[in-house]
Design an enzyme around this catalytic site. Structure first.
Site, PDB file in Angstrom:
ATOM      1  N   TRP A 140      -5.625 -51.089  46.571  1.00  0.00           N
ATOM      2  CA  TRP A 140      -5.733 -51.879  45.342  1.00  0.00           C
ATOM      3  C   TRP A 140      -6.610 -53.060  45.720  1.00  0.00           C
ATOM      4  O   TRP A 140      -6.228 -53.899  46.532  1.00  0.00           O
ATOM      5  CB  TRP A 140      -4.337 -52.324  44.913  1.00  0.00           C
ATOM      6  CG  TRP A 140      -4.268 -53.012  43.593  1.00  0.00           C
ATOM      7  CD1 TRP A 140      -4.192 -52.409  42.359  1.00  0.00           C
ATOM      8  CD2 TRP A 140      -4.239 -54.421  43.344  1.00  0.00           C
ATOM      9  NE1 TRP A 140      -4.112 -53.368  41.374  1.00  0.00           N
ATOM     10  CE2 TRP A 140      -4.133 -54.610  41.951  1.00  0.00           C
ATOM     11  CE3 TRP A 140      -4.274 -55.552  44.166  1.00  0.00           C
ATOM     12  CZ2 TRP A 140      -4.082 -55.861  41.356  1.00  0.00           C
ATOM     13  CZ3 TRP A 140      -4.226 -56.802  43.574  1.00  0.00           C
ATOM     14  CH2 TRP A 140      -4.132 -56.947  42.190  1.00  0.00           C
ATOM     15  N   LYS A 182       4.565 -56.748  27.703  1.00  0.00           N
ATOM     16  CA  LYS A 182       4.538 -55.276  27.637  1.00  0.00           C
ATOM     17  C   LYS A 182       3.354 -54.790  26.812  1.00  0.00           C
ATOM     18  O   LYS A 182       2.662 -53.848  27.191  1.00  0.00           O
ATOM     19  CB  LYS A 182       5.813 -54.702  26.998  1.00  0.00           C
ATOM     20  CG  LYS A 182       7.087 -54.688  27.784  1.00  0.00           C
ATOM     21  CD  LYS A 182       7.131 -53.784  28.972  1.00  0.00           C
ATOM     22  CE  LYS A 182       6.661 -54.556  30.188  1.00  0.00           C
ATOM     23  NZ  LYS A 182       7.693 -55.079  31.049  1.00  0.00           N
ATOM     24  N   LYS A 187       2.437 -51.648  40.830  1.00  0.00           N
ATOM     25  CA  LYS A 187       3.881 -51.685  40.642  1.00  0.00           C
ATOM     26  C   LYS A 187       4.529 -52.732  41.537  1.00  0.00           C
ATOM     27  O   LYS A 187       5.471 -53.396  41.159  1.00  0.00           O
ATOM     28  CB  LYS A 187       4.470 -50.298  40.927  1.00  0.00           C
ATOM     29  CG  LYS A 187       5.974 -50.197  40.714  1.00  0.00           C
ATOM     30  CD  LYS A 187       6.326 -50.409  39.253  1.00  0.00           C
ATOM     31  CE  LYS A 187       7.812 -50.450  38.976  1.00  0.00           C
ATOM     32  NZ  LYS A 187       8.101 -51.078  37.685  1.00  0.00           N
ATOM     33  N   CYS A 192      -1.239 -51.482  47.375  1.00  0.00           N
ATOM     34  CA  CYS A 192      -1.703 -50.571  48.421  1.00  0.00           C
ATOM     35  C   CYS A 192      -0.556 -49.783  49.046  1.00  0.00           C
ATOM     36  O   CYS A 192       0.555 -50.295  49.188  1.00  0.00           O
ATOM     37  CB  CYS A 192      -2.378 -51.367  49.533  1.00  0.00           C
ATOM     38  SG  CYS A 192      -3.707 -52.408  48.962  1.00  0.00           S
ATOM     39  N   ARG A 235       2.592 -47.113  42.527  1.00  0.00           N
ATOM     40  CA  ARG A 235       2.469 -48.529  42.877  1.00  0.00           C
ATOM     41  C   ARG A 235       1.161 -49.140  42.368  1.00  0.00           C
ATOM     42  O   ARG A 235       1.030 -50.351  42.339  1.00  0.00           O
ATOM     43  CB  ARG A 235       2.548 -48.692  44.396  1.00  0.00           C
ATOM     44  CG  ARG A 235       3.876 -48.225  44.965  1.00  0.00           C
ATOM     45  CD  ARG A 235       3.814 -48.165  46.459  1.00  0.00           C
ATOM     46  NE  ARG A 235       3.705 -49.487  47.041  1.00  0.00           N
ATOM     47  CZ  ARG A 235       4.739 -50.191  47.487  1.00  0.00           C
ATOM     48  NH1 ARG A 235       5.945 -49.700  47.408  1.00  0.00           N
ATOM     49  NH2 ARG A 235       4.575 -51.380  48.012  1.00  0.00           N
ATOM     50  N   GLU A 255       0.113 -55.243  28.708  1.00  0.00           N
ATOM     51  CA  GLU A 255      -0.009 -54.289  29.813  1.00  0.00           C
ATOM     52  C   GLU A 255      -0.337 -52.889  29.318  1.00  0.00           C
ATOM     53  O   GLU A 255      -1.131 -52.175  29.909  1.00  0.00           O
ATOM     54  CB  GLU A 255       1.310 -54.216  30.597  1.00  0.00           C
ATOM     55  CG  GLU A 255       1.611 -55.438  31.409  1.00  0.00           C
ATOM     56  CD  GLU A 255       2.938 -55.309  32.145  1.00  0.00           C
ATOM     57  OE1 GLU A 255       2.953 -55.529  33.356  1.00  0.00           O
ATOM     58  OE2 GLU A 255       3.963 -54.989  31.503  1.00  0.00           O
ATOM     59  N   GLU A 266       8.566 -61.241  26.948  1.00  0.00           N
ATOM     60  CA  GLU A 266       8.577 -59.914  27.563  1.00  0.00           C
ATOM     61  C   GLU A 266       7.876 -58.900  26.658  1.00  0.00           C
ATOM     62  O   GLU A 266       7.124 -58.042  27.137  1.00  0.00           O
ATOM     63  CB  GLU A 266      10.039 -59.511  27.861  1.00  0.00           C
ATOM     64  CG  GLU A 266      10.254 -58.140  28.431  1.00  0.00           C
ATOM     65  CD  GLU A 266       9.535 -57.893  29.749  1.00  0.00           C
ATOM     66  OE1 GLU A 266       8.965 -58.828  30.350  1.00  0.00           O
ATOM     67  OE2 GLU A 266       9.511 -56.718  30.167  1.00  0.00           O
ATOM     68  N   ASN A 273      -2.112 -52.992  54.787  1.00  0.00           N
ATOM     69  CA  ASN A 273      -1.696 -53.684  53.558  1.00  0.00           C
ATOM     70  C   ASN A 273      -1.546 -55.151  53.894  1.00  0.00           C
ATOM     71  O   ASN A 273      -1.115 -55.489  54.995  1.00  0.00           O
ATOM     72  CB  ASN A 273      -0.333 -53.176  53.066  1.00  0.00           C
ATOM     73  CG  ASN A 273      -0.420 -51.774  52.493  1.00  0.00           C
ATOM     74  OD1 ASN A 273      -1.500 -51.213  52.339  1.00  0.00           O
ATOM     75  ND2 ASN A 273       0.738 -51.217  52.177  1.00  0.00           N
ATOM     76  N   GLY A 274      -1.832 -56.010  52.910  1.00  0.00           N
ATOM     77  CA  GLY A 274      -1.685 -57.448  53.147  1.00  0.00           C
ATOM     78  C   GLY A 274      -3.042 -58.122  53.110  1.00  0.00           C
ATOM     79  O   GLY A 274      -4.036 -57.514  52.684  1.00  0.00           O
ATOM     80  N   HIS A 328       2.809 -76.169  15.883  1.00  0.00           N
ATOM     81  CA  HIS A 328       2.100 -77.165  16.700  1.00  0.00           C
ATOM     82  C   HIS A 328       0.805 -76.610  17.283  1.00  0.00           C
ATOM     83  O   HIS A 328       0.267 -77.160  18.231  1.00  0.00           O
ATOM     84  CB  HIS A 328       3.015 -77.679  17.816  1.00  0.00           C
ATOM     85  CG  HIS A 328       4.234 -78.373  17.289  1.00  0.00           C
ATOM     86  ND1 HIS A 328       4.190 -79.599  16.691  1.00  0.00           N
ATOM     87  CD2 HIS A 328       5.533 -77.976  17.231  1.00  0.00           C
ATOM     88  CE1 HIS A 328       5.406 -79.956  16.301  1.00  0.00           C
ATOM     89  NE2 HIS A 328       6.236 -78.977  16.614  1.00  0.00           N
TER      90      HIS A 328
HETATM   91  C1  F6R Z   1       5.703 -56.150  34.115  1.00  0.00           C
HETATM   92  C2  F6R Z   1       5.883 -55.993  35.531  1.00  0.00           C
HETATM   93  C3  F6R Z   1       5.574 -57.146  36.439  1.00  0.00           C
HETATM   94  C4  F6R Z   1       6.704 -57.340  37.445  1.00  0.00           C
HETATM   95  C5  F6R Z   1       6.342 -58.425  38.467  1.00  0.00           C
HETATM   96  C6  F6R Z   1       7.489 -58.688  39.421  1.00  0.00           C
HETATM   97  O1  F6R Z   1       5.944 -54.974  33.416  1.00  0.00           O
HETATM   98  O2  F6R Z   1       6.276 -54.966  35.982  1.00  0.00           O
HETATM   99  O3  F6R Z   1       5.346 -58.320  35.708  1.00  0.00           O
HETATM  100  O4  F6R Z   1       7.866 -57.675  36.739  1.00  0.00           O
HETATM  101  O5  F6R Z   1       5.217 -58.030  39.181  1.00  0.00           O
HETATM  102  O6  F6R Z   1       7.834 -57.539  40.119  1.00  0.00           O
HETATM  103  P1  F6R Z   1       9.212 -57.424  40.883  1.00  0.00           P
HETATM  104  O7  F6R Z   1      10.293 -57.445  39.852  1.00  0.00           O
HETATM  105  O8  F6R Z   1       9.142 -56.102  41.591  1.00  0.00           O
HETATM  106  O9  F6R Z   1       9.314 -58.585  41.803  1.00  0.00           O
END
Ligand code: F6R
Length: 607
Positions: free
Chosen positions: A73, A484, A602, A2, A27, A487, A480, A99-100, A503
């Site tokens: 959000w 990716k 984000k 948000c 975000r 996502e 990772e 927000n929150g 396993h």
């Molecule tokens: C993946 C991604 C998320 C962030 C996670 C932590 O592409 O962006 O998994 O890595 O939400 O976010 P930060 O690093 O901002 O604490």
């Protein structure tokens, strides 16, 4: 997640608010809205969808120099216009953006309902304007303060009063807010991105603080009424989100930027002659470092994976016990906080609620936490006080790329420092320092010669399932890569340590199942080759990320992608690059929203 924007001044509020919302779009959100102060009440417009949709719907808006706006959000209640912010009280003269999460919303809704309030949304936020109205006896600041006495949970909020057009009332507890101070105007936001184009002079609100913002300035007080001195700071000039600089997407730009972002993270921090590193922000003497008995990284998602790569390097090079923890799990399992441990909170945004909560728990129990954070001045950086800034520059695409390589770089610098205070020799230290210093050039070389990414994309884009494998330092990279691809392409993926495949997950393999094996040449190479044979024997399609020159390994693969040779503990910094590209191009081929994948945010500011 948000986003909040507020404006008070002499200009038209609406363009400032809408531009601010656009800057917060990265975000992640699913609805948006705006409220303008008018003598006859609050003028309100909300919509499901994009800020661009809101812009179309506010063409008939009245003139106003006071307003608040929000991108939501969804947490409490679905994605509907009724649930979008701002929310108003029954008289339509008070509007709030928030927000929150209000944890005791059920009890508060019941209390207000019993008093005759009719709720028009399913949100937790709607209790706020009703509570503020309940306490309003002339002074809007006092009404907000008294309303907040009922609230349990987190908030960053801005309240607008149609009957008090000379102020906006702002409060924070656990959700960031910044007040940008211009000339005869103020812009309030949950992220400095929405402020920076108007002013660089800002005041960051701290938890349990309340600010009264007017055209003549801002005053900040604690919830108990104690007035506080203004701590005006200057936002970094390069904080401004750059444009896409000719790239089709921010993600493509951020992948391409990695030679520069890693170089910035290394700048002034590698001492090649001494075979050592310098991270001044940690404020740790050699004696302090030598006393560290264990290291625990805390983070979420990509930051957790970076922490894992760092922990493996710390154990391997410094021989200090290290492990990576998922922040959202950490504090809920009643962790043991040992005094000789050093905790590293890893976060790109510096606002992730899970990481923030975990570090709060560690600090409460007397543990030492240092930040490994990208956004300067963010909540986690401030809460830690000491740490390492990544200097990656703003990361806008929701899927993290350049932050990961900078996080791993920073952790490797720390590893080298830690190792040199123990038994790592000068010569070996120099070797590691040289390896680190050469990373930007190796990353640039790979990005100029990315290899058959198209063939990998063709193999995965219509797959029902993709398995990522890696051993040792390559396992966090496999995790990772899988994250990716999930996502960006919404394809079910999982990542396993390659030796673990037999396993269980091997049952998933059939003819044509894509298996992406991260296997740079290291001391586990022969074991990795055996695992590849097991994959091939099931008819799966083998995509191998291997070290350039390892022809035997390349010959085993259906698709072989070569990365430059590097020291084994540095290998995540190059072997992650093809995985970023595979995810990006697969998402593109499937027509996905690359910079804002569905359901993601984000900056995840709720637990
Ligand atoms: C993946 C991604 C998320 C962030 C996670 C932590 O592409 O962006 O998994 O890595 O939400 O976010 P930060 O690093 O901002 O604490």
């Amino acid at each position: 997640m948000c986003g909040i924007v507020g404006y008070i001044g002499s200009r038209q509020a609406l363009p400032v608010l809408l531009e601010g919302l656009s800057r917060l779009e990265y975000r992640g959100y699913d609805s948006a809205g705006v409220a303008l102060g008018q003598a006859d009440g609050v003028w309100l417009q909300r919509t499901v969808g994009r800020v661009a949709d809101l812009k179309r719907e506010v063409r008939q808006a009245p003139a106003a120099s006071l307003g608040i706006a929000h991108t939501r959000w969804a947490t409490h209640g679905g994605v509907t216009v009724a649930n979008a912010h701002p929310h108003t009280d029954a008289t339509g003269r008070i509007a709030v953006v928030h927000n929150g999460i209000i944890e005791n919303m059920t009890a508060l809704r019941a209390m207000l309902t019993a008093e005759g309030v009719v709720f028009r949304s399913e949100t937790d936020t709607e209790v706020l304007p009703h509570l503020i109205r309940r306490h309003l006896q002339g002074d809007p600041v006092d009404a907000v303060r008294r309303a907040l006495e009922h609230i349990r949970g987190t908030y960053g909020l801005v309240a607008l009063f149609a009957d008090h057009p000379d102020v906006l009332v702002v409060a924070r507890n656990g959700s960031p807010l910044v007040v940008g101070m211009g000339d005869g105007e103020a812009v309030i936001a949950s992220d400095p991105q929405a402020v920076v184009e108007h002013t660089r002079r800002v005041v960051y609100l701290q938890d349990r603080e309340l600010a009264v913002v007017s055209t003549s300035g801002v005053d900040v007080r604690r919830f108990d009424g104690t007035m506080l001195d203004l701590n005006v700071e200057l936002i970094d000039a390069d904080y401004d989100v750059a444009n896409r600089e000719g790239f089709t997407h921010f993600m493509a730009k951020e992948i391409a930027e990695q030679p520069r972002s890693v170089r910035r993270c290394l700048r002034g921090r590698v001492d090649a002659d001494e075979g050592n590193a310098r991270l001044g922000g940690l404020q740790l003497s050699n004696r302090d470092l030598a006393a560290v008995q264990r290291v625990i990284t805390i983070g979420c998602g990509t930051s957790y994976h970076a922490g894992m790569a760092g922990a493996l390097a710390i154990e391997a090079l410094a021989r200090v016990p290290a492990r990576a923890e998922i922040a959202s799990e950490f504090r809920h399992r009643h962790p043991i906080i040992l005094r000789d441990a050093l905790f590293l909170a890893i976060s790109q945004s510096g606002e992730t609620a899970d990481t923030l909560a975990a570090l709060g728990e560690i600090q409460l129990k007397g543990g030492e936490v240092m930040g490994v954070v990208n956004v300067v001045g963010s909540t986690i950086a401030r809460a830690c006080g000491r740490g390492v800034y990544l200097h990656s520059g703003p990361e806008v695409a929701v899927a993290s790329t350049k932050a990961f390589t900078s996080q791993v770089t920073a952790l490797l610098l720390f590893t080298l420092m830690l190792a040199r205070t123990r038994d790592l020799s000068l010569t070996r230290g120099q070797e590691v320092a040289r390896a680190l210093a050469s990373v930007p050039e190796k990353v640039a070389h790979y990005l100029d010669h990315p290899g058959p990414i198209d063939a990998a994309v063709a193999a995965v884009k219509d797959a029902r399932y993709v398995l990522f494998l890696g051993r040792g330092f390559s396992f966090p990279v496999a995790l990772e890569g899988a994250l990716k691809l999930k996502e960006l392409a919404y394809i079910p993926c999982e990542a396993y340590p390659a030796g673990e495949m037999k396993h269980g997950p091997i049952a998933m393999l059939e003819a044509g199942t894509p298996v992406i094996f991260v296997a740079p040449t290291d001391d586990q190479r022969d074991k990795a080759i055996s695992n590849m044979m097991e994959v091939k024997a099931r008819g799966a399609t083998l995509i191998v990320i291997h070290t350039a020159g390892d022809d035997e390994m390349a010959a085993l693969a259906d698709v072989a992608i070569a990365v430059p040779p590097v020291l084994d503990l540095v290998s995540p910094l190059v072997s992650v690059l093809p995985l970023q590209l595979i995810a990006f191009h697969t998402g593109l081929a499937l027509g996905r929203d690359i910079d804002k994948p569905r359901n993601l945010a984000k900056s995840v500011t709720v637990e």
